[in-house]
Design an enzyme around this catalytic site. Structure first.
Site, short mmCIF file in Angstrom:
data_model
loop_
_atom_site.label_atom_id
_atom_site.label_comp_id
_atom_site.label_asym_id
_atom_site.label_seq_id
_atom_site.Cartn_x
_atom_site.Cartn_y
_atom_site.Cartn_z
N TYR A 272 -3.94 -0.78 9.89
CA TYR A 272 -3.69 -0.95 8.46
C TYR A 272 -2.27 -0.52 8.11
CZ TYR A 272 -4.65 -0.87 3.43
OH TYR A 272 -4.63 -1.10 2.07
N SER B 87 0.86 -1.19 0.00
CA SER B 87 0.00 0.00 0.00
C SER B 87 0.89 1.24 0.00
CB SER B 87 -0.85 -0.02 1.28
OG SER B 87 -1.46 1.22 1.52
P1 NAP Z 1 -11.96 -4.90 -1.56
O1 NAP Z 1 -12.69 -4.57 -2.82
O2 NAP Z 1 -12.61 -4.65 -0.25
O3 NAP Z 1 -11.50 -6.44 -1.66
C1 NAP Z 1 -10.90 -7.08 -0.58
C2 NAP Z 1 -10.88 -8.56 -0.87
O4 NAP Z 1 -10.28 -9.24 0.24
C3 NAP Z 1 -12.27 -9.13 -1.05
O5 NAP Z 1 -12.25 -10.15 -2.00
C4 NAP Z 1 -12.56 -9.69 0.33
O6 NAP Z 1 -13.52 -10.70 0.35
C5 NAP Z 1 -11.19 -10.25 0.67
N1 NAP Z 1 -11.11 -10.55 2.08
C6 NAP Z 1 -11.16 -9.69 3.12
N2 NAP Z 1 -11.12 -10.35 4.29
C7 NAP Z 1 -11.04 -11.67 3.97
C8 NAP Z 1 -10.98 -12.86 4.74
N3 NAP Z 1 -11.01 -12.85 6.07
N4 NAP Z 1 -10.89 -14.04 4.10
C9 NAP Z 1 -10.88 -14.09 2.74
N5 NAP Z 1 -10.95 -13.00 1.96
C10 NAP Z 1 -11.03 -11.80 2.58
O7 NAP Z 1 -10.62 -4.12 -1.49
P2 NAP Z 1 -9.42 -3.90 -2.52
O8 NAP Z 1 -9.19 -2.45 -2.57
O9 NAP Z 1 -9.60 -4.66 -3.77
O10 NAP Z 1 -8.24 -4.53 -1.66
C11 NAP Z 1 -7.43 -5.60 -2.08
C12 NAP Z 1 -6.06 -5.46 -1.46
O11 NAP Z 1 -5.47 -4.26 -1.93
C13 NAP Z 1 -6.08 -5.34 0.05
O12 NAP Z 1 -4.96 -6.02 0.61
C14 NAP Z 1 -5.96 -3.86 0.28
O13 NAP Z 1 -5.42 -3.54 1.52
C15 NAP Z 1 -5.03 -3.49 -0.84
N6 NAP Z 1 -4.99 -2.08 -1.22
C16 NAP Z 1 -6.08 -1.44 -1.69
C17 NAP Z 1 -5.96 -0.10 -2.06
C18 NAP Z 1 -7.11 0.69 -2.64
O14 NAP Z 1 -6.95 1.89 -2.86
N7 NAP Z 1 -8.25 0.10 -2.90
C19 NAP Z 1 -4.75 0.56 -1.93
C20 NAP Z 1 -3.66 -0.14 -1.43
C21 NAP Z 1 -3.79 -1.45 -1.07
P3 NAP Z 1 -15.07 -10.35 0.71
O15 NAP Z 1 -15.64 -9.76 -0.54
O16 NAP Z 1 -15.64 -11.66 1.09
O17 NAP Z 1 -15.05 -9.36 1.83
#
Ligand code: NAP
Length: 251
Positions: free
Chosen positions: A156, A143
């Site tokens: 986080y 991140s």
């Molecule tokens: P998101 O749309 O909320 O997706 C998160 C994913 O992780 C979903 O598939 C969710 O499943 C899964 N997940 C969460 N808890 C889980 C658990 N206990 N067991 C299995 N699966 C689980 O968010 P995203 O933005 O795509 O995030 C993906 C990654 O990118 C994360 O590590 C996040 O920290 C990182 N990230 C995101 C951003 C951003 O700007 N969006 C920036 C930097 C890093 P469910 O649908 O079942 O909840």
């Protein structure tokens, strides 16, 4: 001879692939030729259907990564159902927002358990298989808060800073065994993880003003970096944290 970015015949585990960044990366790997094991607590039916439309195999593996209980089974099921395991995309993650003065132990533990502990132990389980076959690609999702402090997200920030350090540590230990470990640090990407920020008019404006590209990222924007790090083209890239951020860190 295999083209350097060709992933055909490779099997990739992607966690949290039903939506957001995980889905974007899974589909990019599939477009590059990889078969997919889609791991998560919400079945990634739509991602699997799109991968199959591309001519790939896609298997759903049900697992809740809030604990490390499923990690060995994820590796075993992937190998059994898809015949191998070459790539791990450690993407599943959560975020909890509250002022640090009020931050609870529950919000600390939930984020650290999923984002840091499960990330490490799933990488360990995958690497046991990869080291034995002397080939593997592990890509962790870091991140901007691997590099910066952020605000109102202490667990986080701790988890993603930890992911940065662990990426380097694992790379150091497994590089000699044909396993690369790197991370992608997404900038501000429009997913459910950032829905609260996008909905907050002031924060949304402040964020957009700082992004040189002038827009939120899309999950598909992470695809190229993931394919690169998962491919033979990145054979000598180790312990690197690749920002895909529209220029955010350059500001
Ligand atoms: P998101 O749309 O909320 O997706 C998160 C994913 O992780 C979903 O598939 C969710 O499943 C899964 N997940 C969460 N808890 C889980 C658990 N206990 N067991 C299995 N699966 C689980 O968010 P995203 O933005 O795509 O995030 C993906 C990654 O990118 C994360 O590590 C996040 O920290 C990182 N990230 C995101 C951003 C951003 O700007 N969006 C920036 C930097 C890093 P469910 O649908 O079942 O909840």
């Amino acid at each position: 001879m295999r083209q350097p970015f060709d992933l055909s015949g490779r099997v990739a585990v992607v966690t949290g692939a039903n939506t957001g960044i995980g889905q974007g990366i899974a589909l990019a790997l599939a477009a590059a030729g990889a078969d997919l094991a889609l791991v998560g607590r919400t079945p990634a039916e739509d991602t699997a259907a799109q991968a199959r439309d591309l001519g790939r195999r896609a298997e759903l593996i049900a697992a809740d990564l809030s604990s490390i209980e499923p990690v060995a089974r994820i590796v075993a099921e992937t190998v059994e159902r898809l015949g191998g395991l070459h790539i791990l995309i450690n993407n599943a993650g959560i975020i909890r927002r509250a002022d640090s003065l009020d931050f609870t132990e529950a919000d600390w533990d939930a984020v650290i358990d999923t984002n840091l502990k499960s990330t490490f132990f799933l990488a360990q389980a995958a690497a046991r298989h990869m080291v034995a076959q002397r080939y593997g690609r592990i890509v962790n999702i870091a991140s901007m808060l691997t590099f910066q402090g952020g605000i109102r997200v202490p667990s986080y920030t701790a988890s993603k800073s930890g992911v940065g350090g662990l990426t380097k540590l694992m790379a150091n230990e497994w590089a000699a065994h044909g396993v690369t470990v790197n991370a992608i640090a997404p900038g501000y990407i429009a997913t459910s993880n950032t829905a609260a920020l996008q909905a907050d008019e002031t924060r949304n404006r402040q964020i957009l003003e700082r992004i040189p590209a002038g827009r939120w990222g899309d999950p598909a924007d992470l695809g190229g970096a993931a394919v690169f790090l998962a491919s033979d083209a990145a054979a000598y890239v180790q312990g690197h944290i690749l920002a895909v951020d529209g220029g955010w860190l350059a500001r």
